[in-house]
Design a protein around this motif. Sequence first.
Motif, short mmCIF file in Angstrom:
data_model
loop_
_atom_site.label_atom_id
_atom_site.label_comp_id
_atom_site.label_asym_id
_atom_site.label_seq_id
_atom_site.Cartn_x
_atom_site.Cartn_y
_atom_site.Cartn_z
N LEU A 1 -41.00 -39.62 -33.97
CA LEU A 1 -41.40 -39.09 -32.78
C LEU A 1 -41.90 -37.66 -33.42
N VAL A 2 -43.27 -37.24 -33.24
CA VAL A 2 -43.73 -36.08 -33.54
C VAL A 2 -44.38 -35.14 -32.52
N GLU A 3 -43.79 -34.04 -32.13
CA GLU A 3 -44.15 -33.09 -31.41
C GLU A 3 -45.31 -32.24 -31.84
N SER A 4 -45.95 -31.87 -30.96
CA SER A 4 -47.17 -30.76 -31.35
C SER A 4 -47.80 -29.99 -30.18
N GLY A 5 -48.24 -28.91 -30.25
CA GLY A 5 -48.72 -28.33 -29.11
C GLY A 5 -48.06 -26.85 -28.84
N GLY A 6 -46.72 -26.66 -29.45
CA GLY A 6 -46.26 -25.64 -29.29
C GLY A 6 -46.69 -24.38 -29.81
N GLY A 7 -46.44 -23.08 -29.44
CA GLY A 7 -47.20 -21.76 -29.85
C GLY A 7 -46.72 -20.75 -28.91
N LEU A 8 -47.22 -19.50 -28.97
CA LEU A 8 -47.17 -18.40 -28.39
C LEU A 8 -48.07 -18.10 -26.94
N VAL A 9 -47.51 -18.20 -26.00
CA VAL A 9 -48.21 -18.02 -24.78
C VAL A 9 -47.94 -16.72 -23.87
N GLN A 10 -48.69 -16.26 -23.19
CA GLN A 10 -48.38 -15.30 -22.23
C GLN A 10 -47.78 -15.97 -20.99
N LEU B 1 -47.84 -29.88 -24.72
CA LEU B 1 -47.31 -30.23 -25.69
C LEU B 1 -47.54 -31.98 -25.67
N SER B 2 -47.56 -32.52 -26.97
CA SER B 2 -47.79 -33.78 -26.99
C SER B 2 -46.57 -34.44 -27.82
N CYS B 3 -46.06 -35.60 -27.66
CA CYS B 3 -44.96 -36.41 -28.57
C CYS B 3 -45.69 -37.74 -28.69
N THR B 4 -45.85 -38.07 -29.94
CA THR B 4 -46.49 -39.29 -30.40
C THR B 4 -45.20 -40.24 -31.06
N GLN C 1 -38.31 -33.64 -34.19
CA GLN C 1 -37.76 -32.39 -34.99
C GLN C 1 -38.07 -31.23 -33.83
N GLY C 2 -38.95 -31.21 -33.06
CA GLY C 2 -39.25 -30.07 -31.97
C GLY C 2 -40.28 -29.32 -32.32
N THR C 3 -40.83 -28.57 -31.20
CA THR C 3 -41.99 -27.51 -31.50
C THR C 3 -41.42 -26.44 -30.79
N GLN C 4 -41.70 -25.10 -31.28
CA GLN C 4 -41.54 -23.77 -30.75
C GLN C 4 -42.39 -23.64 -29.73
N TYR D 1 -38.95 -27.24 -28.03
CA TYR D 1 -39.06 -28.35 -27.14
C TYR D 1 -39.08 -29.66 -28.09
N HIS D 2 -37.87 -30.65 -27.71
CA HIS D 2 -37.84 -31.78 -28.38
C HIS D 2 -38.05 -32.84 -27.46
N CYS D 3 -38.99 -33.87 -27.98
CA CYS D 3 -38.92 -35.08 -27.24
C CYS D 3 -38.03 -36.32 -27.75
N ALA D 4 -37.72 -37.30 -27.01
CA ALA D 4 -36.79 -38.22 -27.29
C ALA D 4 -37.31 -39.52 -26.53
N ALA D 5 -37.02 -40.71 -27.26
CA ALA D 5 -37.27 -41.81 -26.67
C ALA D 5 -36.07 -43.00 -26.84
N VAL D 6 -35.92 -43.63 -25.79
CA VAL D 6 -34.98 -44.71 -25.49
C VAL D 6 -35.59 -46.12 -25.13
N SER D 7 -35.22 -47.13 -25.76
CA SER D 7 -35.86 -48.44 -25.39
C SER D 7 -35.42 -48.76 -24.09
N ALA D 8 -36.20 -49.68 -23.42
CA ALA D 8 -35.63 -49.96 -22.24
C ALA D 8 -36.33 -51.38 -21.65
N TYR D 9 -35.54 -52.35 -21.13
CA TYR D 9 -36.01 -53.61 -20.55
C TYR D 9 -36.84 -53.24 -19.32
N ASN D 10 -36.24 -52.51 -18.59
CA ASN D 10 -36.94 -52.01 -17.33
C ASN D 10 -38.04 -50.99 -17.39
#
Length: 127
Positions: free
Chosen positions: A4-13, A20-23, A119-122, A94-103
């Motif tokens: 899982l790879v996060e992106s899009g973090g940064g500094l914002v007012q 943010l994206s999680c691939t 790994q997270g994105t700041q 910010y971290h993304c996470a995944a869990v397998s699910a039949y439903n």
Amino acid sequence: QVQLVESGGGLVQAGGSLRLSCTVSGLTFSSYAVGWFRQAPGKERDFVATISWSGATTLYADSVKGRFTISGDNAKNTVYLQMNSVKPEDTAVYHCAAVSAYNRDFATSRQNMYTYWGQGTQVTVSS
């Protein structure tokens, strides 16, 4: 190997927006839910939002309801977190996470149910 790879973090007012994206790659199960969690310095990791594979189920922490929107693109194996009207208290890794699910409508805010983590994105929100 699941990644899982996060992106899009940064500094914002404060008051601004960020997406943010999680691939997800390597997850061969037919469906899975993806969640976003965040950890501020010196604090525990907290739930932010989650979405089911079908997109029919979305859950949000009270602190982000009405400001953040989670969405997914199964064709791209990517989940997005649109963050609007951000506040300094949204500052965290910010971290993304995944869990397998039949439903395919399954999603959960319980982080101990998630198997795979990025790994997270700041994200830093300045006042």
